[in-house]
Design a protein around this motif. Structure first.
Motif: not given
Length: 145
Positions: A6-10, A16-18
Motif C-alpha cells: 500500500t505504501v509503495l503504491m501510494n 488501489k485497483e478494484e
C-alpha cells in the motif's frame, strides 16, 4: 493488501485497483454480515492456500502419480562407485593444492595425474551404472500385461 504494498503504491501514485469479479477479495466485499461472521470463524480452516492431499503430503504408502521419491542417499546406494570416484577425485585435488602451496612441483604433478585417474574411474563407474540400469530395467506397465 499488505502495508508495504500500500505504501509503495501510494508513493508511486498508483490508485488501489478494484478486485476482479469472482476473486476472494471481491466475494468478501459482496458478502452479507452473516456470511462474513461465518468466514471469520473459519479463517484458519479456509485459507487461500490449497490443501495437500494426505496420501502425497504424508507418504501414505499409496502409489500415486507424479515424481518418484529421490534423494542423494538413494541415488548413492544405487551406484556407489560414482561416490567413491568423487571422493578419490576430491582427495587428489586437495593433495594437489597442498603440494602447490608447499612448493612441491613433482608432488603437485603426481596429484594431477591421480586426479585424472580418479575422474576416469568416476566416469567409468557412471557409464557402467547407466548401462547396468538400462539392461535390468523393466517397465511396470509392460510387466503386468
Amino acid at each position: 493488501m499488505g502495508i508495504f504494498r500500500t505504501v509503495l503504491m501510494n508513493a508511486a501514485g498508483v490508485q488501489k485497483e478494484e478486485p476482479k469479479k469472482g476473486s476472494y477479495e471481491w466475494k468478501r466485499e459482496h458478502m452479507t454480515p452473516e456470511q462474513l461472521a461465518r468466514t471469520a470463524d473459519n479463517k484458519e480452516k479456509y485459507t487461500g492456500i490449497p490443501a495437500i492431499p494426505v496420501d502425497i503430503g504424508y507418504h501414505g504408502g499409496k502409489n500415486v502419480g507424479g515424481a518418484q521419491q529421490t534423494g542423494v542417499m538413494s541415488n548413492a546406494a544405487s551406484n556407489p562407485g560414482v561416490i567413491l570416484g568423487m571422493g578419490l577425485t576430491t582427495a587428489a585435488l586437495l593433495g594437489m593444492f597442498k603440494s602447490s602451496f608447499v612448493g612441491d612441483k613433482l608432488g603437485a604433478q603426481k596429484m594431477m595425474q591421480y586426479r585424472i585417474m580418479a575422474q576416469f574411474f568416476t566416469v567409468t563407474a557412471l557409464v557402467a551404472g547407466v548401462t547396468i540400469f538400462g539392461a535390468t530395467y523393466e517397465d511396470e506397465e509392460h510387466a503386468q500385461k
